[in-house]
Design an enzyme around this catalytic site. Structure first.
Site, PDB file in Angstrom:
ATOM      1  N   CYS A 116       0.813  -1.227   0.000  1.00 40.00           N
ATOM      2  CA  CYS A 116       0.000   0.000   0.000  1.00 40.00           C
ATOM      3  C   CYS A 116       0.845   1.274   0.000  1.00 40.00           C
ATOM      4  O   CYS A 116       0.313   2.365  -0.191  1.00 40.00           O
ATOM      5  CB  CYS A 116      -0.960  -0.013   1.183  1.00 40.00           C
ATOM      6  SG  CYS A 116      -1.991  -1.484   1.205  1.00 40.00           S
ATOM      7  N   HIS A 240      -2.768   6.931   3.121  1.00 41.05           N
ATOM      8  CA  HIS A 240      -3.258   5.645   2.615  1.00 41.05           C
ATOM      9  C   HIS A 240      -4.662   5.407   3.171  1.00 41.05           C
ATOM     10  O   HIS A 240      -4.926   5.597   4.352  1.00 41.05           O
ATOM     11  CB  HIS A 240      -2.317   4.524   3.041  1.00 41.05           C
ATOM     12  CG  HIS A 240      -2.848   3.168   2.730  1.00 41.05           C
ATOM     13  ND1 HIS A 240      -3.468   2.871   1.530  1.00 41.05           N
ATOM     14  CD2 HIS A 240      -2.872   2.019   3.455  1.00 41.05           C
ATOM     15  CE1 HIS A 240      -3.849   1.608   1.544  1.00 41.05           C
ATOM     16  NE2 HIS A 240      -3.508   1.069   2.691  1.00 41.05           N
ATOM     17  N   ASN A 270     -10.064  -0.181   0.605  1.00 41.99           N
ATOM     18  CA  ASN A 270      -8.602  -0.132   0.546  1.00 41.99           C
ATOM     19  C   ASN A 270      -8.128  -0.680  -0.798  1.00 41.99           C
ATOM     20  O   ASN A 270      -8.180  -1.881  -1.038  1.00 41.99           O
ATOM     21  CB  ASN A 270      -8.020  -0.955   1.702  1.00 41.99           C
ATOM     22  CG  ASN A 270      -6.506  -0.962   1.715  1.00 41.99           C
ATOM     23  OD1 ASN A 270      -5.852  -0.571   0.754  1.00 41.99           O
ATOM     24  ND2 ASN A 270      -5.931  -1.432   2.812  1.00 41.99           N
TER      25      ASN A 270
HETATM   26  N1  COA Z   1     -18.453  -7.869  10.960  1.00 41.99           N
HETATM   27  C1  COA Z   1     -18.914  -8.003  12.213  1.00 41.99           C
HETATM   28  N2  COA Z   1     -18.132  -8.361  13.246  1.00 41.99           N
HETATM   29  C2  COA Z   1     -16.826  -8.576  12.989  1.00 41.99           C
HETATM   30  C3  COA Z   1     -16.291  -8.460  11.703  1.00 41.99           C
HETATM   31  C4  COA Z   1     -17.172  -8.087  10.663  1.00 41.99           C
HETATM   32  N3  COA Z   1     -16.753  -7.940   9.395  1.00 41.99           N
HETATM   33  N4  COA Z   1     -14.979  -8.718  11.751  1.00 41.99           N
HETATM   34  C5  COA Z   1     -14.684  -9.010  13.017  1.00 41.99           C
HETATM   35  N5  COA Z   1     -15.804  -8.936  13.775  1.00 41.99           N
HETATM   36  C6  COA Z   1     -15.954  -9.150  15.204  1.00 41.99           C
HETATM   37  C7  COA Z   1     -14.827 -10.010  15.746  1.00 41.99           C
HETATM   38  O1  COA Z   1     -15.125 -11.386  15.581  1.00 41.99           O
HETATM   39  C8  COA Z   1     -14.808  -9.602  17.192  1.00 41.99           C
HETATM   40  O2  COA Z   1     -15.841 -10.249  17.891  1.00 41.99           O
HETATM   41  P1  COA Z   1     -15.602 -10.787  19.374  1.00 41.99           P
HETATM   42  O3  COA Z   1     -15.309  -9.562  20.186  1.00 41.99           O
HETATM   43  O4  COA Z   1     -16.911 -11.437  19.688  1.00 41.99           O
HETATM   44  O5  COA Z   1     -14.464 -11.736  19.279  1.00 41.99           O
HETATM   45  C9  COA Z   1     -15.149  -8.129  17.147  1.00 41.99           C
HETATM   46  O6  COA Z   1     -15.803  -7.905  15.894  1.00 41.99           O
HETATM   47  C10 COA Z   1     -13.946  -7.218  17.251  1.00 41.99           C
HETATM   48  O7  COA Z   1     -12.953  -7.698  16.366  1.00 41.99           O
HETATM   49  P2  COA Z   1     -11.601  -6.958  16.159  1.00 41.99           P
HETATM   50  O8  COA Z   1     -10.758  -7.725  15.174  1.00 41.99           O
HETATM   51  O9  COA Z   1     -10.988  -6.626  17.484  1.00 41.99           O
HETATM   52  O10 COA Z   1     -12.130  -5.605  15.502  1.00 41.99           O
HETATM   53  P3  COA Z   1     -11.355  -4.290  15.203  1.00 41.99           P
HETATM   54  O11 COA Z   1     -11.972  -3.155  15.890  1.00 41.99           O
HETATM   55  O12 COA Z   1      -9.865  -4.482  15.352  1.00 41.99           O
HETATM   56  O13 COA Z   1     -11.643  -4.093  13.657  1.00 41.99           O
HETATM   57  C11 COA Z   1     -10.511  -4.352  11.581  1.00 41.99           C
HETATM   58  C12 COA Z   1     -11.216  -5.065  12.738  1.00 41.99           C
HETATM   59  C13 COA Z   1     -10.010  -5.409  10.612  1.00 41.99           C
HETATM   60  C14 COA Z   1     -11.532  -3.458  10.897  1.00 41.99           C
HETATM   61  C15 COA Z   1      -9.343  -3.515  12.144  1.00 41.99           C
HETATM   62  O14 COA Z   1      -8.552  -4.295  13.007  1.00 41.99           O
HETATM   63  C16 COA Z   1      -8.465  -2.943  11.089  1.00 41.99           C
HETATM   64  O15 COA Z   1      -8.900  -2.217  10.207  1.00 41.99           O
HETATM   65  N6  COA Z   1      -7.139  -3.192  11.171  1.00 41.99           N
HETATM   66  C17 COA Z   1      -6.199  -2.675  10.203  1.00 41.99           C
HETATM   67  C18 COA Z   1      -6.268  -3.505   8.953  1.00 41.99           C
HETATM   68  C19 COA Z   1      -5.696  -2.785   7.765  1.00 41.99           C
HETATM   69  O16 COA Z   1      -5.777  -1.605   7.624  1.00 41.99           O
HETATM   70  N7  COA Z   1      -5.067  -3.576   6.876  1.00 41.99           N
HETATM   71  C20 COA Z   1      -4.512  -3.074   5.664  1.00 41.99           C
HETATM   72  C21 COA Z   1      -3.206  -2.434   5.891  1.00 41.99           C
HETATM   73  S1  COA Z   1      -2.551  -1.783   4.427  1.00 41.99           S
END
Ligand code: COA
Length: 322
Positions: A116, A240, A270
């Protein structure tokens, strides 16, 4: 990473173009594919919809053609095509060769994979080529992440999408637009976001999030130091487009309000190498960048890579070119 040496020949962006696949996938569409909901996705990522479909070459040809037309350059004068992508059409040859042929160019052409951060890596590489004597470079950032996304995995499928954006960069007499830049990579963090050859993206979202904010702020701070400018001088940040909360936390730590960030994430998801130039082109097309504005590009991605650059925008770029 050292600062730009005094006296190197600079460059300016003189044309740009964007391309998104026709097919739009909304959060409500995703609700039908796995257990998720629109409000959760918007709350956790800021994404409402994304475009998916198509090949990296086809999108690159579309955005590249627009950028070439806008700049008005003679095709024979393009000295290099740099295609930033992490999703080439094939393993060999570089997708840049396919794009070059379709655009009617005859020049050096290569792919650049910095995930990215790719377009900012490409921007700095294009400036390096120009410092060594190239006159005009076509830089394209394209990714078709939908091809390496597991569409049953709600942890990644809500984020990734397809898109392309291109920039024509032309040599000028004197220092040009770029005031400072920084490139970084921390290979010890590659395990948090990767795809095996032929496989789908695997990610530890929370860890990527935590590191992303830190490395964006770190890289942006280094670029500002190299450019000899302070945060108060920055008119617009083009970050980004991974997650609105990452952008918001980074802006906060840099000491800037969100109205100084260019955002297309809500509409595009993204798009990796395309994300920063798509946001730049959107800001330009909407008159958000004026002559003399300092613009900060800052990206991060798998690797984990990071890159930033500060340019002083000139809307009369053509007048500065040869
Ligand atoms: N829909 C609903 N619930 C979801 C879900 C979805 N698509 N994805 C995960 N969950 C749930 C999880 O299972 C978890 O449930 P639990 O608490 O019962 O276990 C809960 O939501 C929280 O999950 P978590 O992974 O802690 O969420 P988060 O706030 O970290 O958000 C992302 C998840 C992926 C959106 C976030 O971590 C993120 O954007 N990270 C950066 C990723 C990124 O930018 N990557 C590219 C880099 S170039």
């Amino acid at each position: 990473m050292p600062a730009t040496r005094e006296g190197v020949r600079g460059a300016v962006i003189t044309g740009w173009g964007s391309a998104l696949p026709e097919k739009v996938l909304t959060n409500h569409d995703l609700e039908k594919m796995f257990d998720t909901d629109h409000d959760w996705i918007v709350d956790r990522s800021g994404i409402h919809q994304r475009h998916v479909g198509g090949l990296t070459s086809a999108l690159s040809i579309e955005s590249g053609r627009q950028a070439l037309e806008m700049s008005g350059v003679d095709l024979a004068d393009i000295d290099a095509l740099v295609l930033a992508t992490t999703t080439p059409d094939r393993a060999v040859p570089a997708t840049a060769s396919t794009v070059q042929h379709a655009l009617g160019l005859r020049c050096g052409a290569f792919d650049l994979n910095a995930a990215c951060s790719g377009w900012v890596y490409g921007l700095i590489n294009a400036h390096g080529l120009i410092a060594m004597g190239a006159e005009k470079v076509l830089l394209i950032g394209t990714d078709t992440l939908s091809n390496i996304t597991d569409w049953t995995d709600r942890g990644t499928a809500i984020l990734f999408a397809d898109g392309s954006a291109a920039s024509v960069i032309e040599a000028v007499d004197g220092p040009g637009q770029m005031l400072g830049w920084d490139l970084d990579s921390d290979g010890s963090a590659e395990k948090y976001l990767y795809a095996e050859l032929g496989g789908n993206l695997l990610m530890e979202g929370r860890e990527v999030f935590r590191r992303a904010v830190r490395i964006m702020v770190d890289s942006a701070t280094k670029s500002m130091k190299h450019a000899g400018v302070s945060i108060d001088d920055i008119a617009l940040v083009v970050p980004h487009q991974a997650n609105i909360r990452i952008i918001s936390a980074s802006m906060d730590r840099l000491g800037l309000s969100m109205d100084k960030a260019a955002i297309v994430l809500d509409r595009t998801g993204n798009t990796s190498s395309a994300s920063i130039p798509l946001a730049l082109n959107d800001a330009l097309d909407n008159g958000r960048i004026s002559d003399g504005d300092l613009v900060l590009f800052v990206g991060f991605g798998a690797g984990m890579s990071a890159a930033s650059a500060i340019v002083r925008w000139t809307t009369t770029a053509q007048e500065h070119t040869k």
